[in-house]
Write a protein that holds these residues in place. Structure first.
Motif, mmCIF file in Angstrom:
data_model
loop_
_atom_site.group_PDB
_atom_site.id
_atom_site.type_symbol
_atom_site.label_atom_id
_atom_site.label_comp_id
_atom_site.label_asym_id
_atom_site.label_seq_id
_atom_site.Cartn_x
_atom_site.Cartn_y
_atom_site.Cartn_z
ATOM 1 N N ALA A 3 160.333 89.825 38.289
ATOM 2 C CA ALA A 3 160.092 89.171 37.002
ATOM 3 C C ALA A 3 161.350 88.462 36.507
ATOM 4 O O ALA A 3 161.285 87.361 35.939
ATOM 5 C CB ALA A 3 159.614 90.195 35.973
ATOM 6 N N THR A 4 162.506 89.067 36.731
ATOM 7 C CA THR A 4 163.777 88.450 36.339
ATOM 8 C C THR A 4 164.030 87.181 37.142
ATOM 9 O O THR A 4 164.486 86.158 36.599
ATOM 10 C CB THR A 4 164.938 89.444 36.535
ATOM 11 N N GLN A 5 163.739 87.215 38.443
ATOM 12 C CA GLN A 5 163.924 86.029 39.277
ATOM 13 C C GLN A 5 163.036 84.878 38.819
ATOM 14 O O GLN A 5 163.447 83.714 38.851
ATOM 15 C CB GLN A 5 163.623 86.365 40.742
ATOM 16 N N GLU A 6 161.830 85.214 38.373
ATOM 17 C CA GLU A 6 160.933 84.163 37.865
ATOM 18 C C GLU A 6 161.483 83.583 36.564
ATOM 19 O O GLU A 6 161.470 82.370 36.342
ATOM 20 C CB GLU A 6 159.533 84.754 37.651
ATOM 21 N N LYS A 7 162.002 84.455 35.706
ATOM 22 C CA LYS A 7 162.565 84.012 34.431
ATOM 23 C C LYS A 7 163.776 83.116 34.656
ATOM 24 O O LYS A 7 164.015 82.166 33.897
ATOM 25 C CB LYS A 7 162.949 85.232 33.598
ATOM 26 N N GLU A 8 164.556 83.409 35.699
ATOM 27 C CA GLU A 8 165.759 82.619 36.007
ATOM 28 C C GLU A 8 165.455 81.367 36.818
ATOM 29 O O GLU A 8 166.365 80.591 37.115
ATOM 30 C CB GLU A 8 166.757 83.494 36.771
ATOM 31 N N GLY A 9 164.198 81.164 37.178
ATOM 32 C CA GLY A 9 163.825 79.955 37.913
ATOM 33 C C GLY A 9 164.059 80.039 39.410
ATOM 34 O O GLY A 9 163.944 79.033 40.110
ATOM 35 N N LEU A 10 164.381 81.236 39.916
ATOM 36 C CA LEU A 10 164.559 81.386 41.367
ATOM 37 C C LEU A 10 163.214 81.485 42.071
ATOM 38 O O LEU A 10 163.089 81.127 43.252
ATOM 39 C CB LEU A 10 165.393 82.628 41.669
ATOM 40 N N LEU A 11 162.211 81.974 41.357
ATOM 41 C CA LEU A 11 160.848 82.038 41.865
ATOM 42 C C LEU A 11 159.914 81.384 40.857
ATOM 43 O O LEU A 11 160.228 81.302 39.669
ATOM 44 C CB LEU A 11 160.406 83.490 42.086
ATOM 45 N N GLU A 12 158.772 80.930 41.347
ATOM 46 C CA GLU A 12 157.692 80.511 40.467
ATOM 47 C C GLU A 12 156.381 80.922 41.124
ATOM 48 O O GLU A 12 156.335 81.146 42.337
ATOM 49 C CB GLU A 12 157.726 79.009 40.209
ATOM 50 N N TRP A 13 155.346 81.063 40.315
ATOM 51 C CA TRP A 13 154.074 81.484 40.912
ATOM 52 C C TRP A 13 152.886 81.045 40.087
ATOM 53 O O TRP A 13 153.008 80.574 38.962
ATOM 54 C CB TRP A 13 154.040 82.991 41.107
#
Length: 418
Positions: free
Chosen positions: A168-178
């Motif tokens: 969830a943190t990686q998504e918030k930081e823009g490293l992941l998206e889904w």
């Protein structure tokens, strides 16, 4: 996830909580039959000393997704059984009840429960009064969590709470998206034979080796990949057939897990698709995870492009065979300009009765869909091993994403020349 989670009346969970307390009054210490570390029959004694209710039920919510309980216990004798074996022996198989072991401030849930309400503390305690002390609150609902951006329930995934928080943190930081694609009843209906492509016929040949719950997903998977993966064929090296590959897409079924460092040093995977088995509670669908805008690979491939040759809908790859080798390797030639691609296509088409070779263009992360088709990519004077097979064939290191990106032309060069 909260928007897709089914919720049920509070009264149904009150009945389950009462049953659990009754079972503890009957016997707070039980002998548990289980398998030990060596998979041999074993027996242990476990005592449950305290039970708290937490989550939306503890806050008085009129509807709940499930009943969250924290259990404190101690091992009286023998080896420690699996948590699920303990709860099943004590309480039976109660649907929509989640058990966490420890105390509200530190449990296997990985989160702190400041709203925990103690319910059962010892045989004969007044647990009924404790339950009645929680007054229904019409405005109460599900508490927000760091992992709310994840579209599936933790119980549907084989990942510990800390791991989900990290994702969830990686998504918030823009490293992941889904994105989450919900499966409807129509998606799970059999695909008409006339709509099944040549590619998907291979998936149907793999299907009989899959578990029944995974088989149910096949029609939805076919429809999903028709939209989300243009190139590639179906592969499965997993003996249980819960891990599938289709082009640049890796699909994990059942109770799936996202690999650690999922996209690191992996130029052949564009997206992971996690699909839990269908359940009454849901959500039912596909969690499609990709590199986010701030991922190093996204930035490395930004404004990078290439042209390729192909027949209708499919890039043209070549089975390369060195006379000193007894096996071949798949290769794809990419071109820096459309003119280069057209010249090479004209040479191939000269005197041929087949339809003219098509020219395609890919840029950014879409290039990964091309890389996933082969072991080696040629870009001008560069010959890059994309897979370990390609690296072994040419006795060189596997190319990094930075090396691949450096060999590709930059889109800004076109505007500069113009």
């Amino acid at each position: 996830m909260a928007a897709l989670e089914k919720r049920y009346p509070r009264e149904s969970f009150t009945k389950k909580l009462e049953r659990i307390c009754q079972r503890l009054d009957e016997a707070s210490t039980r002998t548990i039959a289980h398998k030990d570390f060596f998979n041999k029959p074993a027996t242990s004694q476990v005592q449950i000393t305290s039970l708290w209710v937490v989550g939306s039920y503890a806050r008085g919510a009129m509807t709940c997704g499930d009943l969250d309980l924290v259990i404190e216990h101690r091992l009286v004798e023998g080896h420690h059984p699996a948590p699920r074996t303990i709860t099943k022996t004590f309480f039976g198989a109660l649907p929509y009840v989640s058990y966490y072991f420890g105390k509200p401030e530190s449990s296997t849930s990985g989160v702190v429960f400041p709203d925990a309400v103690p319910i059962w503390t010892e045989p004969g305690c007044d647990w009924g009064a404790a339950i009645n002390s929680i007054k229904p609150v019409t405005s109460a609902g599900r508490a927000t969590r760091e992992t709310d951006s994840i579209p599936l329930r933790p119980e549907q995934l084989y990942m510990e709470p800390e791991r989900l928080q990290g994702i969830a943190t990686q998504e918030k930081e823009g490293l992941l998206e889904w994105e989450f694609v919900e499966f409807t009843a129509a998606d799970l209906e059999p695909v008409p034979l006339e709509e099944i492509s040549h590619r998907d016929k291979k998936l149907l040949r793999i299907a009989p080796m899959m578990a029944k719950k995974s088989l149910v997903l096949i029609p939805a998977i076919i429809r999903l990949m028709k939209k989300h993966e243009r190139f590639g064929i179906w592969e499965s090296s997993d003996s249980y057939r819960v891990k599938l590959d289709c082009g640049a897409t890796a699909l994990h079924l059942g109770r799936p897990v996202l690999p650690y460092n999922a996209f690191d040093d992996e130029p052949t995977i564009k997206q992971y698709v996690l699909i839990p088995h269908v359940s009454a509670k849901g959500p039912n669908g596909a969690w499609i995870i990709r590199r986010g805008p701030n991922h190093p690979d996204t930035q490395a491939l930004a404004n990078r492009y290439a042209y390729y040759l192909g027949s209708p809908g499919t890039p043209e790859t070549v089975a390369y065979r060195d006379r000193t080798k007894i096996w071949s390797t798949e290769m794809l030639e990419l071109f820096n300009t459309q003119e280069e691609a057209e010249e090479f296509a004209a040479m191939l088409d000269e005197g041929s009765e087949w339809p003219a070779t098509e020219i395609g263009r890919a840029e950014g992360l879409a290039l990964i869909s091309l890389f996933a088709l082969v072991d080696v990519v040629e870009i001008g004077d560069h010959q890059l091993a994309i897979t370990r097979t390609g690296a072994a064939y040419f006795d060189r290191d596997k190319a990094t994403m930075d090396e691949i990106a450096a060999a590709l032309p930059l889109a800004t060069q076109i505007s500069a020349e113009a």
